[in-house]
Design an enzyme around this catalytic site. Structure first.
Site, PDB file in Angstrom:
ATOM      1  N   HIS A   1       6.251   5.148   0.689  1.00  0.00           N
ATOM      2  CA  HIS A   1       5.715   7.052   0.547  1.00  0.00           C
ATOM      3  C   HIS A   1       6.432   7.896   1.031  1.00  0.00           C
ATOM      4  O   HIS A   1       6.426   8.758   2.609  1.00  0.00           O
ATOM      5  CB  HIS A   1       4.486   6.673   1.637  1.00  0.00           C
ATOM      6  CG  HIS A   1       3.031   5.475   1.140  1.00  0.00           C
ATOM      7  ND1 HIS A   1       2.988   6.039  -0.210  1.00  0.00           N
ATOM      8  CD2 HIS A   1       2.691   4.008   0.898  1.00  0.00           C
ATOM      9  CE1 HIS A   1       1.975   5.367  -0.270  1.00  0.00           C
ATOM     10  NE2 HIS A   1       2.027   3.830   0.635  1.00  0.00           N
TER      11      HIS A   1
ATOM     12  N   SER B   1      -2.246   3.018   0.604  1.00  0.00           N
ATOM     13  CA  SER B   1      -1.671   2.939   0.344  1.00  0.00           C
ATOM     14  C   SER B   1      -2.029   2.418  -1.247  1.00  0.00           C
ATOM     15  O   SER B   1      -2.986   2.918  -1.864  1.00  0.00           O
ATOM     16  CB  SER B   1      -0.751   2.049   0.544  1.00  0.00           C
ATOM     17  OG  SER B   1       0.356   1.881   0.116  1.00  0.00           O
TER      18      SER B   1
END
Length: 305
Positions: free
Chosen positions: A191, A88
């Site tokens: 996300h 991430s």
């Protein structure tokens, strides 16, 4: 092959930067990073409480700054790293370590990323929960039924669900058979489609950069493959804000490449834990404090701790 990996949001804890400030030059480095990211990283990493550093616009630059401080603290041992990857927001640190961005570019970009994602998260009450165990197909079907998104495929039997708070509450109340649900201390459904507004903001910031092609292997969260172009690496990082993190595919790529060791940079622990379940027998070191640098250097230079 030794891989350096960089953690994502949720790995920060109050005061975790304090021991790093004892290293000569780190305070000055963090002051420069603070200017780039537009946040007082020294105060955030030494004085602020868990709630304040949970804020996305604080957490993201704080984590990347810690990763870069610990990366630079490895000094001459860096040359032994054969590839990098970040989970991430950790991809920003990975692109710096991989030579795609310089430190200032990375910290400016993560400052924009954190602010944009915080603004997107404030639009709707959302969150994320880790699902441990259970049949993967049954887990994914349950998420679909609740209109939740599998935002992180972490490998080792772990999927992170993201979406509306109401759906996550129902998931916790009635988890898929054989699984355990753990709510995560994050401020939004990262996300997922909820982050679409942040993508446009980040794309505009990324367009001002002049990324270099990677100086070492850089694996992307998008699909786990190695990326050869600097602009492509940055574009994938931008789009990944609103698409799932495929850390499972990154680890599959590590295995295919013959990884022989993993060093996780600060604030470390999570990714080494995942690797121990998915890459059994591969030596690893979590660099949580400066005391761990010696073990990381030993692994990088040919020994095994």
């Amino acid at each position: 092959m030794i891989v350096a990996v960089f953690p994502g949001q949720g790995s920060q804890t109050p005061g975790f930067l304090s021991p790093w400030l004892e290293i000569e030059g780190v305070r000055e480095r963090l002051e420069a990073y603070s200017d780039d990211a537009q946040i007082d990283l020294i105060a955030a990493g030494t004085e602020w409480d868990a709630d304040r550093i949970r804020d996305t616009k604080v957490a993201q630059p704080l984590i990347v700054a810690a990763s870069l401080v610990s990366w630079h603290a490895l000094a001459g041992a860096q040359h032994a790293v054969d590839g990098v990857a970040g989970h991430s927001v950790g991809e920003v640190a990975a692109l710096v370590a991989g030579g795609v961005l310089d430190d200032d570019e990375g910290m400016r970009l993560v400052g924009v990323r954190g602010r944009a994602m915080a603004e997107a998260a404030a639009l709707v009450e959302t969150g994320m929960s880790a699902i441990l165990g259970g049949d993967s197909e049954a887990v994914l079907q349950r998420l679909s039924d609740l209109d939740l998104t599998p935002a992180n495929f972490n490998g080792g039997g772990q999927i992170v669900a993201a979406g509306a708070a109401s759906g996550l509450a129902e998931l916790s109340a009635t988890p898929p058979q054989g699984s355990r649900v753990i709510p995560l201390s994050v401020a939004g459904a990262f996300h997922t489609r909820y982050m679409a507004p942040a993508v446009d903001t980040l794309r505009a910031a990324a367009a001002t950069l002049d990324p270099a092609d990677p100086a070492t292997t850089v694996w992307s969260n998008n699909d786990g493959r190695a990326v050869t172009g600097g602009r492509e690496a940055v574009d994938l990082l931008v789009g990944q804000v609103a698409s799932p993190v495929r850390w499972d595919l990154c680890m599959a790529s590590f295995a295919a490449a013959g990884v022989s060791g993993i060093v996780e940079l600060a604030p470390a622990g999570t990714l080494v834990g995942l690797a121990k379940r998915s890459l059994r027998g591969v030596p690893s070191v979590a660099v949580k404090t400066p005391d761990d640098l010696a073990s990381a250097t030993t692994l990088l230079t040919g020994g095994v701790e």
